[in-house]
Scaffold this motif. Sequence first.
Motif, PDB file in Angstrom:
ATOM      1  N   UNK A 170      48.463  29.808  46.417  1.00 48.23           N
ATOM      2  CA  UNK A 170      49.145  30.779  45.126  1.00 48.23           C
ATOM      3  C   UNK A 170      49.620  31.974  45.856  1.00 48.23           C
ATOM      4  N   UNK A 171      48.405  32.552  46.788  1.00 42.27           N
ATOM      5  CA  UNK A 171      48.742  34.082  47.169  1.00 42.27           C
ATOM      6  C   UNK A 171      47.563  34.134  48.272  1.00 42.27           C
ATOM      7  N   UNK A 172      47.934  34.244  49.548  1.00 48.01           N
ATOM      8  CA  UNK A 172      46.938  34.451  50.544  1.00 48.01           C
ATOM      9  C   UNK A 172      46.181  36.124  50.244  1.00 48.01           C
ATOM     10  N   UNK A 173      47.263  36.926  50.201  1.00 44.02           N
ATOM     11  CA  UNK A 173      46.758  38.360  49.974  1.00 44.02           C
ATOM     12  C   UNK A 173      45.759  38.577  48.881  1.00 44.02           C
ATOM     13  N   UNK A 174      46.277  37.859  47.661  1.00 49.43           N
ATOM     14  CA  UNK A 174      45.331  38.068  46.523  1.00 49.43           C
ATOM     15  C   UNK A 174      44.195  37.277  46.735  1.00 49.43           C
ATOM     16  N   UNK A 175      44.125  36.097  47.254  1.00 51.35           N
ATOM     17  CA  UNK A 175      42.798  35.626  47.560  1.00 51.35           C
ATOM     18  C   UNK A 175      41.855  36.427  48.362  1.00 51.35           C
ATOM     19  N   UNK A 176      42.439  36.820  49.426  1.00 47.65           N
ATOM     20  CA  UNK A 176      41.515  37.657  50.273  1.00 47.65           C
ATOM     21  C   UNK A 176      41.264  39.064  49.657  1.00 47.65           C
ATOM     22  N   UNK A 177      41.657  39.431  48.818  1.00 44.91           N
ATOM     23  CA  UNK A 177      41.408  40.822  47.808  1.00 44.91           C
ATOM     24  C   UNK A 177      40.218  40.319  47.032  1.00 44.91           C
ATOM     25  N   UNK A 178      40.023  38.875  46.583  1.00 50.00           N
ATOM     26  CA  UNK A 178      39.217  38.685  45.619  1.00 50.00           C
ATOM     27  C   UNK A 178      37.665  38.537  46.125  1.00 50.00           C
ATOM     28  N   UNK A 179      37.716  38.631  47.526  1.00 49.44           N
ATOM     29  CA  UNK A 179      36.530  38.309  48.193  1.00 49.44           C
ATOM     30  C   UNK A 179      35.542  39.661  48.536  1.00 49.44           C
ATOM     31  N   UNK A 180      36.404  40.683  47.948  1.00 45.45           N
ATOM     32  CA  UNK A 180      35.720  41.934  47.973  1.00 45.45           C
ATOM     33  C   UNK A 180      35.789  42.661  46.694  1.00 45.45           C
ATOM     34  N   UNK A 181      34.858  42.113  45.720  1.00 43.69           N
ATOM     35  CA  UNK A 181      34.918  42.433  44.042  1.00 43.69           C
ATOM     36  C   UNK A 181      33.830  43.314  43.906  1.00 43.69           C
ATOM     37  N   UNK A 182      33.667  44.538  44.261  1.00 45.17           N
ATOM     38  CA  UNK A 182      32.674  45.587  44.081  1.00 45.17           C
ATOM     39  C   UNK A 182      32.578  45.959  42.481  1.00 45.17           C
ATOM     40  N   UNK A 202      34.762  23.664  44.540  1.00 41.66           N
ATOM     41  CA  UNK A 202      34.963  25.113  45.226  1.00 41.66           C
ATOM     42  C   UNK A 202      35.990  25.290  46.149  1.00 41.66           C
ATOM     43  N   UNK A 203      36.095  24.209  47.063  1.00 41.72           N
ATOM     44  CA  UNK A 203      36.942  24.185  48.159  1.00 41.72           C
ATOM     45  C   UNK A 203      38.046  24.004  47.635  1.00 41.72           C
ATOM     46  N   UNK A 204      38.254  23.137  46.751  1.00 42.00           N
ATOM     47  CA  UNK A 204      39.805  22.591  46.328  1.00 42.00           C
ATOM     48  C   UNK A 204      40.513  23.834  45.591  1.00 42.00           C
ATOM     49  N   UNK A 205      39.515  24.606  44.746  1.00 36.74           N
ATOM     50  CA  UNK A 205      40.178  25.865  44.008  1.00 36.74           C
ATOM     51  C   UNK A 205      40.404  26.767  44.911  1.00 36.74           C
ATOM     52  N   UNK A 206      39.501  26.984  45.901  1.00 34.44           N
ATOM     53  CA  UNK A 206      39.929  28.157  46.908  1.00 34.44           C
ATOM     54  C   UNK A 206      41.163  27.946  47.815  1.00 34.44           C
TER      55      UNK A 206
END
Length: 188
Positions: free
Chosen positions: A42-54, A32-36
């Motif tokens: 790959x894209x910091x903004x896209x990663x942060x957006x994934x963390x709120x996936x209602x 998980x750490x490696x994947x994150x």
Amino acid sequence: MQLVVPALAYLDEYAAALKRGWSPDNINPEETARDELALIEEGAEAFVALLDDREAKAGPIALPDGTFVARLPGYRRWMWDGGFCGSISFRWQPGTPDLPAHCLGHIGYAVPAWKRRHGYATKALGMLLPEVAKEGLPYVELTTDPDNLPSQRVITANGGHLVKRFTKIAAYGDNVEALLFRIPLTAT
């Protein structure tokens, strides 16, 4: 300590914790750490957006045995004490407190080893519960390994009680036991 919505302003410290060996996942922590870290690269903004996936738009998730299951709606909050000190997440099925057998609880949390023994997990869980109650669930369930006494104390300090000992589904390994706790919620 406060809970913050993951944002770019906090991401460097989150990534630093991942690089130090911490993971928000206690089942497959290294992977998980490696994947994150790869997703952040790959894209910091896209990663942060994934963390709120209602709406569970991020696609299926892999279980430890490699099978894929549908993602549940969910979100994360980061624990922050002037710096990153942990993560807590919530996932649910809209309209029901029930979870599929592959989902080991509504709430998961992890505090880096270098930030433990400050009560952060206990405080974070207590802070998250009123937010979670807004989803209309009568309770949340959390699981722990039978020997994880610190996590059990976090749960009971927040009103949780032991429901049962159970065996996780085969995707988590053969005859892996866990404890199921429940915390009643009151809508606010």
